[in-house]
Design a protein around this motif. Structure first.
Motif, PDB file in Angstrom:
ATOM      1  N   LEU A 447       0.852  -1.185   0.000  1.00  0.00           N
ATOM      2  CA  LEU A 447       0.000   0.000   0.000  1.00  0.00           C
ATOM      3  C   LEU A 447       0.887   1.233   0.000  1.00  0.00           C
ATOM      4  O   LEU A 447       1.769   1.383   0.854  1.00  0.00           O
ATOM      5  CB  LEU A 447      -0.924   0.013   1.220  1.00  0.00           C
ATOM      6  N   CYS A 448       0.666   2.094  -0.978  1.00  0.00           N
ATOM      7  CA  CYS A 448       1.381   3.366  -1.104  1.00  0.00           C
ATOM      8  C   CYS A 448       0.417   4.498  -0.795  1.00  0.00           C
ATOM      9  O   CYS A 448      -0.696   4.542  -1.336  1.00  0.00           O
ATOM     10  CB  CYS A 448       1.943   3.523  -2.514  1.00  0.00           C
ATOM     11  N   ALA A 449       0.805   5.397   0.088  1.00  0.00           N
ATOM     12  CA  ALA A 449      -0.031   6.544   0.461  1.00  0.00           C
ATOM     13  C   ALA A 449       0.728   7.825   0.145  1.00  0.00           C
ATOM     14  O   ALA A 449       1.867   8.002   0.584  1.00  0.00           O
ATOM     15  CB  ALA A 449      -0.374   6.489   1.944  1.00  0.00           C
ATOM     16  N   VAL A 450       0.098   8.718  -0.614  1.00  0.00           N
ATOM     17  CA  VAL A 450       0.722   9.973  -1.024  1.00  0.00           C
ATOM     18  C   VAL A 450      -0.194  11.125  -0.626  1.00  0.00           C
ATOM     19  O   VAL A 450      -1.409  11.093  -0.903  1.00  0.00           O
ATOM     20  CB  VAL A 450       0.958  10.021  -2.548  1.00  0.00           C
ATOM     21  N   LEU A 451       0.355  12.136   0.024  1.00  0.00           N
ATOM     22  CA  LEU A 451      -0.386  13.359   0.318  1.00  0.00           C
ATOM     23  C   LEU A 451       0.076  14.454  -0.630  1.00  0.00           C
ATOM     24  O   LEU A 451       1.279  14.642  -0.846  1.00  0.00           O
ATOM     25  CB  LEU A 451      -0.171  13.808   1.759  1.00  0.00           C
ATOM     26  N   SER A 452      -0.905  15.174  -1.183  1.00  0.00           N
ATOM     27  CA  SER A 452      -0.619  16.217  -2.165  1.00  0.00           C
ATOM     28  C   SER A 452      -1.443  17.452  -1.861  1.00  0.00           C
ATOM     29  O   SER A 452      -2.478  17.392  -1.172  1.00  0.00           O
ATOM     30  CB  SER A 452      -0.943  15.735  -3.584  1.00  0.00           C
ATOM     31  N   GLU A 453      -0.981  18.558  -2.409  1.00  0.00           N
ATOM     32  CA  GLU A 453      -1.734  19.805  -2.376  1.00  0.00           C
ATOM     33  C   GLU A 453      -2.366  20.007  -3.750  1.00  0.00           C
ATOM     34  O   GLU A 453      -1.681  19.954  -4.771  1.00  0.00           O
ATOM     35  CB  GLU A 453      -0.809  20.973  -2.041  1.00  0.00           C
ATOM     36  N   VAL A 454      -3.680  20.194  -3.751  1.00  0.00           N
ATOM     37  CA  VAL A 454      -4.421  20.375  -4.999  1.00  0.00           C
ATOM     38  C   VAL A 454      -4.716  21.859  -5.181  1.00  0.00           C
ATOM     39  O   VAL A 454      -5.357  22.484  -4.335  1.00  0.00           O
ATOM     40  CB  VAL A 454      -5.742  19.570  -4.987  1.00  0.00           C
ATOM     41  N   PHE A 455      -4.260  22.413  -6.289  1.00  0.00           N
ATOM     42  CA  PHE A 455      -4.438  23.829  -6.563  1.00  0.00           C
ATOM     43  C   PHE A 455      -5.730  24.058  -7.354  1.00  0.00           C
ATOM     44  O   PHE A 455      -6.272  23.130  -7.961  1.00  0.00           O
ATOM     45  CB  PHE A 455      -3.226  24.363  -7.330  1.00  0.00           C
ATOM     46  N   PRO A 456      -6.255  25.290  -7.361  1.00  0.00           N
ATOM     47  CA  PRO A 456      -7.511  25.555  -8.071  1.00  0.00           C
ATOM     48  C   PRO A 456      -7.487  25.182  -9.548  1.00  0.00           C
ATOM     49  O   PRO A 456      -8.517  24.863 -10.129  1.00  0.00           O
ATOM     50  CB  PRO A 456      -7.701  27.067  -7.871  1.00  0.00           C
ATOM     51  N   ASN A 457      -6.306  25.198 -10.165  1.00  0.00           N
ATOM     52  CA  ASN A 457      -6.206  24.815 -11.584  1.00  0.00           C
ATOM     53  C   ASN A 457      -6.063  23.309 -11.774  1.00  0.00           C
ATOM     54  O   ASN A 457      -5.737  22.847 -12.869  1.00  0.00           O
ATOM     55  CB  ASN A 457      -5.046  25.548 -12.255  1.00  0.00           C
ATOM     56  N   GLU A 458      -6.268  22.538 -10.664  1.00  0.00           N
ATOM     57  CA  GLU A 458      -6.231  21.068 -10.664  1.00  0.00           C
ATOM     58  C   GLU A 458      -4.832  20.482 -10.825  1.00  0.00           C
ATOM     59  O   GLU A 458      -4.686  19.280 -11.041  1.00  0.00           O
ATOM     60  CB  GLU A 458      -7.171  20.484 -11.736  1.00  0.00           C
ATOM     61  N   ILE A 459      -3.793  21.308 -10.705  1.00  0.00           N
ATOM     62  CA  ILE A 459      -2.453  20.752 -10.592  1.00  0.00           C
ATOM     63  C   ILE A 459      -2.317  20.143  -9.199  1.00  0.00           C
ATOM     64  O   ILE A 459      -2.782  20.716  -8.204  1.00  0.00           O
ATOM     65  CB  ILE A 459      -1.371  21.824 -10.830  1.00  0.00           C
ATOM     66  N   VAL A 460      -1.696  18.979  -9.121  1.00  0.00           N
ATOM     67  CA  VAL A 460      -1.613  18.219  -7.870  1.00  0.00           C
ATOM     68  C   VAL A 460      -0.142  17.966  -7.551  1.00  0.00           C
ATOM     69  O   VAL A 460       0.521  17.181  -8.242  1.00  0.00           O
ATOM     70  CB  VAL A 460      -2.375  16.875  -7.989  1.00  0.00           C
ATOM     71  N   TYR A 461       0.378  18.626  -6.525  1.00  0.00           N
ATOM     72  CA  TYR A 461       1.793  18.481  -6.168  1.00  0.00           C
ATOM     73  C   TYR A 461       1.927  17.658  -4.884  1.00  0.00           C
ATOM     74  O   TYR A 461       1.427  18.048  -3.826  1.00  0.00           O
ATOM     75  CB  TYR A 461       2.450  19.844  -5.961  1.00  0.00           C
ATOM     76  N   ASN A 462       2.610  16.504  -4.988  1.00  0.00           N
ATOM     77  CA  ASN A 462       2.871  15.683  -3.816  1.00  0.00           C
ATOM     78  C   ASN A 462       3.846  16.379  -2.879  1.00  0.00           C
ATOM     79  O   ASN A 462       4.740  17.110  -3.321  1.00  0.00           O
ATOM     80  CB  ASN A 462       3.453  14.329  -4.231  1.00  0.00           C
ATOM     81  N   PHE A 463       3.694  16.152  -1.567  1.00  0.00           N
ATOM     82  CA  PHE A 463       4.664  16.704  -0.628  1.00  0.00           C
ATOM     83  C   PHE A 463       5.128  15.695   0.416  1.00  0.00           C
ATOM     84  O   PHE A 463       6.134  15.917   1.085  1.00  0.00           O
ATOM     85  CB  PHE A 463       4.126  17.979   0.049  1.00  0.00           C
ATOM     86  N   THR A 464       4.424  14.587   0.588  1.00  0.00           N
ATOM     87  CA  THR A 464       4.931  13.525   1.456  1.00  0.00           C
ATOM     88  C   THR A 464       4.252  12.221   1.085  1.00  0.00           C
ATOM     89  O   THR A 464       3.134  12.210   0.551  1.00  0.00           O
ATOM     90  CB  THR A 464       4.714  13.837   2.940  1.00  0.00           C
ATOM     91  N   GLN A 465       4.930  11.106   1.364  1.00  0.00           N
ATOM     92  CA  GLN A 465       4.336   9.812   1.074  1.00  0.00           C
ATOM     93  C   GLN A 465       4.980   8.736   1.932  1.00  0.00           C
ATOM     94  O   GLN A 465       6.002   8.945   2.583  1.00  0.00           O
ATOM     95  CB  GLN A 465       4.483   9.447  -0.400  1.00  0.00           C
ATOM     96  N   GLY A 466       4.342   7.561   1.934  1.00  0.00           N
ATOM     97  CA  GLY A 466       4.854   6.411   2.670  1.00  0.00           C
ATOM     98  C   GLY A 466       4.448   5.132   1.972  1.00  0.00           C
ATOM     99  O   GLY A 466       3.591   5.128   1.076  1.00  0.00           O
ATOM    100  N   TYR A 467       5.039   4.028   2.386  1.00  0.00           N
ATOM    101  CA  TYR A 467       4.837   2.757   1.705  1.00  0.00           C
ATOM    102  C   TYR A 467       4.951   1.637   2.725  1.00  0.00           C
ATOM    103  O   TYR A 467       5.730   1.716   3.681  1.00  0.00           O
ATOM    104  CB  TYR A 467       5.906   2.581   0.619  1.00  0.00           C
TER     105      TYR A 467
END
Length: 548
Positions: A447-467
């Motif tokens: 199981l891979c878990a990724v947290l991202s910030e979603v911007f109003p233009n729908e660009i999605v930038y990851n900033f932390t994750q775990g596995y």
């Protein structure tokens, strides 16, 4: 401008092995402290991929010694991964403390393997070694370096094994093996490598550590004998890490241990950096001029304080300095925050694998009874080993960092859960985890878990994750994954997203689903894995966020 003199000198270890070093002397009659780096990549490099050249450090009033460890560069003996670094480290510290012009005070610096050599030397409680600056290293070799939550760190470990093996082939003059390994390093053979590649790696990987690591998938005595033992050791330490560095777990594990028991100052700096380089741009993001490394000047202030007795004013400021992504500014804390986690619960209509608006993240604090706002649903997705979800940035992939993962989040083998837009800025600092109730019919899954910030233009930038690797029987309780710690400000109007998948290849090997270690797996044996994630009802999956 201070004139710097350079010379090459050799010492003999207790068992008669010659170790070579470059020594940089300022042109002065004053006895000076020594800064020591012990490294395996050829001493001329001197870790200048992240640090200033040794001549710069020498110009600040230090004798600087860059040494080839045993069996590397021009040093004698056979290189065996980590095996000789305690004894050789002891002998080297004692040697450099008695060099002409030395005042007997020694400090060490360096990152990665060079960070490990500091810990091995420090484990001996040497009187001459007064302080160290360990950067991006492992405290527990199994949990901080080779494996992450039971999953083998494939891309990083194989890439490193090939690099070390190629260097060994070069030193031995084996041009054919070197060419094979060099070519492989540009296109790593993660599945079914050729016999010539396996032969070359087995021949030149020190003690075939790569295959040894694969064949020891559980913690135990094998790992314990290689991990640094700092029981009873107490030194002032400057701990240096990066939010996208794969060894941040080790940095923080060491920092927390020392901060809890040390009578000496323990300072921690974490920038928005991958393993290298330490600059303002990581992945697709530019974190601004504040993100450019200040580690060289910081280390000199640290060494001035503890090797020269100069009040560098470092001890007048809070000991924890963290770069906050988003605001792109440094923040200062008195301690690492550890009791600030708040829950965001997963809710879904059951189509989180198909629609990005189906799965949601809801703050548990919005209702005294979270069951009243969470729909009781399950999300089902299918992992196909023929087309595993690819790694993209984060801390374990190459290249590391933050990238737009909106395309990945549109795959049907990725579940997404997204919050509403935040009315106010959301500041996160500290440890991050997810707890997911899930199950599969196979004997094991990842199981891979990724947290991202979603911007109003729908660009999605990851900033932390775990596995994590999960075995049959563990799914009766939530799968808990410790993500990479973080420090970020999510701007108002933006959203938070959790993405779940069953692969992150080739950062980690594809789980075959058979319960057999990936070391014994062939691609043909890998099974299709159907995963079910529970949301709401009596099984509340959640994200634990360190909200400040």
């Amino acid at each position: 401008m201070t004139k710097i003199n350079k010379q090459t000198a050799s010492m003999l270890t207790r068992d008669g092995i010659r170790l070579d070093a470059d020594i940089y002397y300022p042109d002065t009659d004053t006895d000076l402290p020594v800064l020591l780096m012990r490294q395996p990549y050829g001493r001329a490099i001197a870790s200048t991929v992240v640090y200033a050249h040794p001549t710069w450090y020498a110009a600040q009033g230090y004798i600087v010694v860059i040494q080839d460890v045993r069996g590397r560069g021009t040093s004698g003996g056979e290189f065996q991964l980590f095996v000789h670094e305690v004894a050789d480290g002891i002998d080297t510290v004692n040697w450099v403390s008695q060099l002409p012009g030395s005042n007997g005070q020694v400090g060490m610096y360096g990152f990665s393997y060079q960070g490990m050599t500091q810990l091995y030397a420090a484990s001996a409680n040497l009187p001459a070694l007064k302080t160290i600056c360990p950067a991006m290293m492992a405290y527990d070799l199994y949990a901080d370096w080779a494996y992450e939550n039971g999953a083998f760190c494939l891309q990083a470990n194989l890439g490193w094994a090939v690099q070390l093996a190629a260097e060994t082939a070069r030193l031995k003059g084996d041009a054919i093996a070197y060419q094979i390994l060099y070519t492989a390093s540009r296109d790593l053979p993660f599945y079914n490598p050729s016999s010539k590649f396996i032969e070359s790696l087995n021949k030149y990987a020190p003690n075939s550590f790569y295959y040894e690591w694969l064949n020891h998938p559980e913690p135990g005595d094998y790992w314990q004998k290689f991990s640094p033992n700092l029981d009873g050791v107490d030194l002032p330490m400057l701990h240096i890490g990066g939010w996208f560095d794969p060894y941040l777990r080790g940095n923080l594990r060491l920092y927390k241990d020392m901060a809890n028991r040390s009578k000496f100052p323990q300072h921690l700096i974490v920038g928005p950096w991958a393993h290298l380089p330490w600059g303002r741009k990581v992945g697709a993001r530019d974190y601004g001029t504040e993100a450019v490394s200040s580690v060289d000047r910081l280390q000199v202030r640290w060494f001035d304080q503890f090797l020269k007795g100069i009040d560098s004013e470092l001890l007048h400021q809070p000991p924890v300095y963290l770069f906050e992504m988003g605001s792109n500014q440094w923040r200062y804390f008195d301690t690492w925050l550890s009791d600030n986690q708040k829950s965001y619960c997963l809710s879904s209509t059951g189509l989180a694998s198909v629609r990005n608006d189906s799965g949601t993240l809801i703050p548990q604090s919005e209702s005294s009874d979270p069951l009243s706002v969470l729909s009781a649903a399950t999300d089902v997705f299918v992992h196909d080993p023929w087309r595993p979800v690819p790694a993209l940035g984060g801390h374990a992939a190459i290249p590391a960092g933050s990238f737009d993962r909106s395309t990945l989040d549109s795959r049907t083998d990725v579940l997404t859960y997204t919050s509403a837009p935040f009315a106010d800025d959301l500041s996160l600092m500290g440890d991050v985890a997810v707890e997911v109730f899930c199950h599969a019919e196979q004997l094991s899954f990842d199981l891979c878990a990724v947290l991202s910030e979603v911007f109003p233009n729908e660009i999605v930038y990851n900033f932390t994750q775990g596995y994590a690797t999960v075995s049959l029987g563990q799914e009766t309780k939530p799968v808990r994954i410790e993500l990479q710690p973080t420090c970020i400000k999510i701007a108002n109007g933006n959203r938070l997203r959790l993405s779940l998948s069953a692969a992150c290849f080739p950062a980690y090997p594809v789980n075959p689903g058979t319960g057999v270690s990936s070391a014994a797996m062939s691609l043909m044996e890998a099974q299709i894995i159907t995963l079910t994630v529970n949301c709401g009802g009596n099984l509340i999956s959640k994200v634990l966020l360190p909200i400040t």
